[in-house]
Scaffold this motif. Structure first.
Motif, PDB file in Angstrom:
ATOM      1  N   THR A  58      15.578  23.988 -14.224  1.00  0.00           N
ATOM      2  CA  THR A  58      16.606  23.432 -14.155  1.00  0.00           C
ATOM      3  C   THR A  58      16.092  23.408 -12.673  1.00  0.00           C
ATOM      4  N   ALA A  59      15.817  25.008 -11.827  1.00  0.00           N
ATOM      5  CA  ALA A  59      15.643  25.432 -10.680  1.00  0.00           C
ATOM      6  C   ALA A  59      14.421  25.453 -10.104  1.00  0.00           C
ATOM      7  N   ASN A  60      12.941  25.210 -10.924  1.00  0.00           N
ATOM      8  CA  ASN A  60      11.918  24.986 -10.684  1.00  0.00           C
ATOM      9  C   ASN A  60      12.221  23.442 -10.346  1.00  0.00           C
ATOM     10  N   MET A  61      12.859  22.631 -11.003  1.00  0.00           N
ATOM     11  CA  MET A  61      12.843  21.230 -10.848  1.00  0.00           C
ATOM     12  C   MET A  61      13.580  21.244  -9.593  1.00  0.00           C
ATOM     13  N   ILE A  62      14.556  21.603  -9.180  1.00  0.00           N
ATOM     14  CA  ILE A  62      15.423  21.174  -7.895  1.00  0.00           C
ATOM     15  C   ILE A  62      14.342  22.359  -6.837  1.00  0.00           C
ATOM     16  N   ALA A  63      14.008  23.182  -6.402  1.00  0.00           N
ATOM     17  CA  ALA A  63      13.399  23.718  -5.638  1.00  0.00           C
ATOM     18  C   ALA A  63      12.704  23.084  -4.973  1.00  0.00           C
ATOM     19  N   GLY A  64      11.250  22.164  -5.655  1.00  0.00           N
ATOM     20  CA  GLY A  64      10.185  21.354  -5.202  1.00  0.00           C
ATOM     21  C   GLY A  64      10.463  19.637  -4.973  1.00  0.00           C
ATOM     22  N   HIS A  65      12.131  19.097  -5.307  1.00  0.00           N
ATOM     23  CA  HIS A  65      13.168  18.257  -4.706  1.00  0.00           C
ATOM     24  C   HIS A  65      13.121  18.106  -3.769  1.00  0.00           C
ATOM     25  N   LEU A  66      13.834  19.488  -3.808  1.00  0.00           N
ATOM     26  CA  LEU A  66      14.897  19.778  -2.254  1.00  0.00           C
ATOM     27  C   LEU A  66      13.375  19.948  -1.155  1.00  0.00           C
ATOM     28  N   ILE A  67      12.350  20.903  -1.289  1.00  0.00           N
ATOM     29  CA  ILE A  67      11.502  20.693  -0.256  1.00  0.00           C
ATOM     30  C   ILE A  67      10.832  19.624  -0.123  1.00  0.00           C
ATOM     31  N   LEU A  68      10.046  18.744  -1.008  1.00  0.00           N
ATOM     32  CA  LEU A  68      10.256  17.056  -0.368  1.00  0.00           C
ATOM     33  C   LEU A  68      11.007  16.562   0.241  1.00  0.00           C
ATOM     34  N   THR A  69      12.194  16.945  -0.621  1.00  0.00           N
ATOM     35  CA  THR A  69      13.112  16.367   0.504  1.00  0.00           C
ATOM     36  C   THR A  69      13.855  16.146   1.830  1.00  0.00           C
ATOM     37  N   ILE A  70      13.256  17.695   2.357  1.00  0.00           N
ATOM     38  CA  ILE A  70      13.621  18.113   3.029  1.00  0.00           C
ATOM     39  C   ILE A  70      12.013  17.858   4.791  1.00  0.00           C
ATOM     40  N   MET A  71      10.985  17.594   3.889  1.00  0.00           N
ATOM     41  CA  MET A  71      10.203  16.933   4.751  1.00  0.00           C
ATOM     42  C   MET A  71      10.274  15.867   5.137  1.00  0.00           C
ATOM     43  N   SER A  72      10.323  15.434   3.997  1.00  0.00           N
ATOM     44  CA  SER A  72      10.796  13.763   4.615  1.00  0.00           C
ATOM     45  C   SER A  72      11.623  12.918   4.984  1.00  0.00           C
ATOM     46  N   SER A  73      12.956  13.918   5.929  1.00  0.00           N
ATOM     47  CA  SER A  73      13.778  13.408   5.834  1.00  0.00           C
ATOM     48  C   SER A  73      14.020  13.795   7.494  1.00  0.00           C
ATOM     49  N   ASN A  74      12.937  14.630   8.179  1.00  0.00           N
ATOM     50  CA  ASN A  74      12.797  14.777   9.196  1.00  0.00           C
ATOM     51  C   ASN A  74      12.159  13.803  10.297  1.00  0.00           C
ATOM     52  N   ASN A  75      12.832  13.914  11.234  1.00  0.00           N
ATOM     53  CA  ASN A  75      11.573  12.554  12.431  1.00  0.00           C
ATOM     54  C   ASN A  75      10.953  13.004  13.357  1.00  0.00           C
ATOM     55  N   PRO A  76      10.231  13.505  12.890  1.00  0.00           N
ATOM     56  CA  PRO A  76       8.954  14.932  13.594  1.00  0.00           C
ATOM     57  C   PRO A  76       8.167  13.815  14.331  1.00  0.00           C
ATOM     58  N   GLU A  77       7.463  14.065  15.893  1.00  0.00           N
ATOM     59  CA  GLU A  77       6.848  13.541  16.737  1.00  0.00           C
ATOM     60  C   GLU A  77       5.475  12.553  16.355  1.00  0.00           C
ATOM     61  N   PHE A  78       5.174  11.380  16.752  1.00  0.00           N
ATOM     62  CA  PHE A  78       4.160  11.041  15.965  1.00  0.00           C
ATOM     63  C   PHE A  78       2.634  11.523  16.207  1.00  0.00           C
ATOM     64  N   LYS A  79       2.161  12.725  17.123  1.00  0.00           N
ATOM     65  CA  LYS A  79       1.144  13.190  16.928  1.00  0.00           C
ATOM     66  C   LYS A  79       1.527  14.482  15.754  1.00  0.00           C
ATOM     67  N   PHE A  80       2.626  14.668  15.059  1.00  0.00           N
ATOM     68  CA  PHE A  80       2.909  15.569  13.832  1.00  0.00           C
ATOM     69  C   PHE A  80       3.015  14.926  12.480  1.00  0.00           C
ATOM     70  N   ILE A  81       3.132  13.234  12.983  1.00  0.00           N
ATOM     71  CA  ILE A  81       3.132  12.469  11.885  1.00  0.00           C
ATOM     72  C   ILE A  81       1.785  12.821  10.859  1.00  0.00           C
ATOM     73  N   PRO A  82       0.663  12.612  11.185  1.00  0.00           N
ATOM     74  CA  PRO A  82      -0.615  13.418   9.817  1.00  0.00           C
ATOM     75  C   PRO A  82      -0.719  14.639   9.627  1.00  0.00           C
ATOM     76  N   ILE A  83       0.163  15.790  10.292  1.00  0.00           N
ATOM     77  CA  ILE A  83       0.434  17.137   9.355  1.00  0.00           C
ATOM     78  C   ILE A  83       1.242  16.790   8.166  1.00  0.00           C
ATOM     79  N   ILE A  84       2.268  15.937   8.568  1.00  0.00           N
ATOM     80  CA  ILE A  84       3.288  16.137   7.790  1.00  0.00           C
ATOM     81  C   ILE A  84       3.237  15.094   6.882  1.00  0.00           C
ATOM     82  N   LEU A  85       2.193  14.467   6.414  1.00  0.00           N
ATOM     83  CA  LEU A  85       1.974  13.663   5.642  1.00  0.00           C
ATOM     84  C   LEU A  85       1.021  14.447   4.816  1.00  0.00           C
ATOM     85  N   ILE A  86      -0.051  15.251   5.107  1.00  0.00           N
ATOM     86  CA  ILE A  86      -1.000  16.137   4.600  1.00  0.00           C
ATOM     87  C   ILE A  86      -0.115  17.460   3.582  1.00  0.00           C
TER      88      ILE A  86
END
Length: 218
Positions: free
Chosen positions: A158-186
């Motif tokens: 349970t802990a390993n599945m929760i940890a990975g999903h939380l990291i993915l959610t945090i990374m996708s919930s931010n609104n970075p500047e346009f120049k940082f979008i490729p870095i976020i996608l990678i």
């Protein structure tokens, strides 16, 4: 923010509202010919099943026990992978599901062992070459270790599945500047690849530990 973050683990908050039925949805959508006709996907499934069965034979000698453990591996890995799809509920991120796997296995091992091999189960409580003065403490420690086995199995998955999903959610919930979008996608693509590996590894660890516990009464 925190309430929205943990909404990904609420089965009632999903768009399609499949809830716990997502655990068996992959089995329901498979055509019947998948199990009878030779195909690429069927070959992958058979190869995976044969591989995990060979791994289990190292610890387990009985074929019926190997079938149970290998089927458990396939089911857990499928559920782990299903949780990586968008708008899909991850059932293995809940203790309700993981305890359903670990608790019956542990109870069956304990009931069979203490009923049919009582002396052998007592010997497991005291490791070899234990000093006499430490025997009472080792008995208490080994007893506690045996009791918490189903909890550790369930919490680890349970802990390993929760940890990975939380990291993915945090990374996708931010609104970075346009120049940082490729870095976020990678970064998200690399994290998704890591999560695919974790989904397989955690299913493997769960079944290997279950087979090790089962090997004590074989």
């Amino acid at each position: 923010m925190m309430n929205n973050l943990f909404n990904i683990f609420d089965p009632a908050s999903f768009m399609f509202n499949l809830n716990w039925s997502s655990s068996i949805i992959i089995i329901l959508i498979l055509p019947m010919k998948f199990w009878t006709m030779q195909s690429r996907s069927n070959s992958i499934y058979n190869s995976l099943n044969n591989w995990i069965s060979k791994e289990m034979k190292i610890n387990i000698k009985k074929n019926n026990s190997i079938i149970i453990i290998s089927s458990l591996f396939i089911f857990i890995s499928m559920n782990n992978f299903m949780g990586l799809f968008p708008y899909t509920f991850t059932s293995t991120s809940h203790l309700t599901m993981t305890l359903t796997f670990s608790l019956p296995i542990w109870l069956s091992i304990m009931m069979y062992g203490w009923t049919n091999m009582t002396n052998k189960m007592f010997t497991h409580l005291i490791p070899n070459s234990t000093p006499t003065i430490l025997m009472p403490f080792m008995t208490i420690i080994e007893t506690i270790s045996n009791i918490i086995r189903p909890v550790t199995l369930a919490v680890r998955l349970t802990a390993n599945m929760i940890a990975g999903h939380l990291i993915l959610t945090i990374m996708s919930s931010n609104n970075p500047e346009f120049k940082f979008i490729p870095i976020i996608l990678i970064s998200e693509m690399m994290m998704m690849i890591l999560e695919m590996a974790v989904a397989m590894i955690q299913a493997y660890v769960f079944t290997i530990l279950s087979s090790l516990y089962l090997s004590e009464i074989n």
